[in-house]
Design an enzyme around this catalytic site. Structure first.
Site, short mmCIF file in Angstrom:
data_model
loop_
_atom_site.label_atom_id
_atom_site.label_comp_id
_atom_site.label_asym_id
_atom_site.label_seq_id
_atom_site.Cartn_x
_atom_site.Cartn_y
_atom_site.Cartn_z
N ARG A 91 0.85 -1.19 0.00
CA ARG A 91 0.00 0.00 0.00
C ARG A 91 0.88 1.23 0.00
NH1 ARG A 91 -4.93 -0.22 -1.55
NH2 ARG A 91 -5.49 1.63 -0.36
N HIS A 109 12.86 -3.37 -1.51
CA HIS A 109 12.28 -3.31 -2.84
C HIS A 109 13.10 -4.20 -3.78
CE1 HIS A 109 9.99 -1.72 -6.18
NE2 HIS A 109 11.13 -1.53 -6.84
#
Ligand code: GAR
Length: 217
Positions: A91, A109
């Site tokens: 989110r 990431h």
């Protein structure tokens, strides 16, 4: 020992790597809670099996993004963590939320940022024909998949790779570097100062590049 809250959205393999490091005695933190924005996040079961408190703040219950952020921050702050760890948390978090956790909110990431922020990083790396791919741990800023870089691990792209083989090679590195970054923070060797990473590590004097041993494949 610092306490840590982990946020997940899915299977939670990075979360599991942190729990495993705690169990192995190589990560001196207390995982105070694992929170998800989806009730079906598979990692919640893994956390519960470890005896870690879990919670869900379901984003679908909130019409406005800021209201979700406020509810999630309240759920986090109930555990008073020194560090909040995004581990596959999918989110976008608003500026107020991010500022509230300034210097104590980190993300992993699956690319060598600043290339390939966002989704489908492995497919995009293959499409572009880059020879080097990897993962990044960074402090979070209000921009998506952006912020001062703590540590990166690079992997080669090998002829014949597809999205799955490349994702697996990167994920194996994610499971190495995230516990490392959290340990640096827990040991007081890592902090954010004036928007830059300060890292006092025996292995590196600044943001680290881990050159993995996967070069042979
Ligand atoms: C990981 O590859 C993580 O880097 C990525 O989601 C996956 C979650 O896997 N995160 C992002 O893309 C954030 N922008 P996991 O649930 O097994 O840890």
């Amino acid at each position: 020992m610092i306490s840590v809250v982990i946020l997940i959205s899915g299977r939670g393999s990075n979360m599991a790597s942190l729990l495993a490091a705690v169990d192995a005695g190589t990560l001196p933190v207390r995982i105070a809670a694992v929170l998800a924005n989806r009730p079906d996040a598979g990692g919640l079961e893994t956390a519960a099996a470890h005896g870690v408190p879990t919670g869900v703040v379901d984003h679908r219950q909130f019409a406005k993004r800021e209201d979700f952020d406020t509810a999630m921050a309240a759920a986090i702050d109930a555990f008073s963590p020194e560090l909040v760890v995004l581990a596959g948390f999918m989110r976008i978090l608003g500026e107020v939320f991010v500022r509230h956790y300034d210097g104590r909110l980190i993300n992993i990431h699956p690319s060598l940022l600043p290339t390939f922020p966002g989704l489908h990083t492995h497919r995009r790396a293959l499409d572009e024909g880059v020879r080097l791919h990897g993962c990044t741990v960074h402090f979070v800023t209000p921009d998506l998949d952006h912020g001062p870089i703590i540590v990166q691990a690079a992997v080669p792209i090998i002829d014949g790779d597809d999205e799955d083989t490349l994702a697996a090679r990167v994920l194996a590195q994610e499971h190495q570097v995230y516990p490392l970054a959290v340990r640096w923070f827990a040991e007081g060797r890592l902090r954010l100062q004036a928007g830059r990473v300060v890292l006092d590590s025996p292995q590196t004097s600044s943001g680290a590049l881990i050159a993995p041993q996967t070069c042979a494949g």
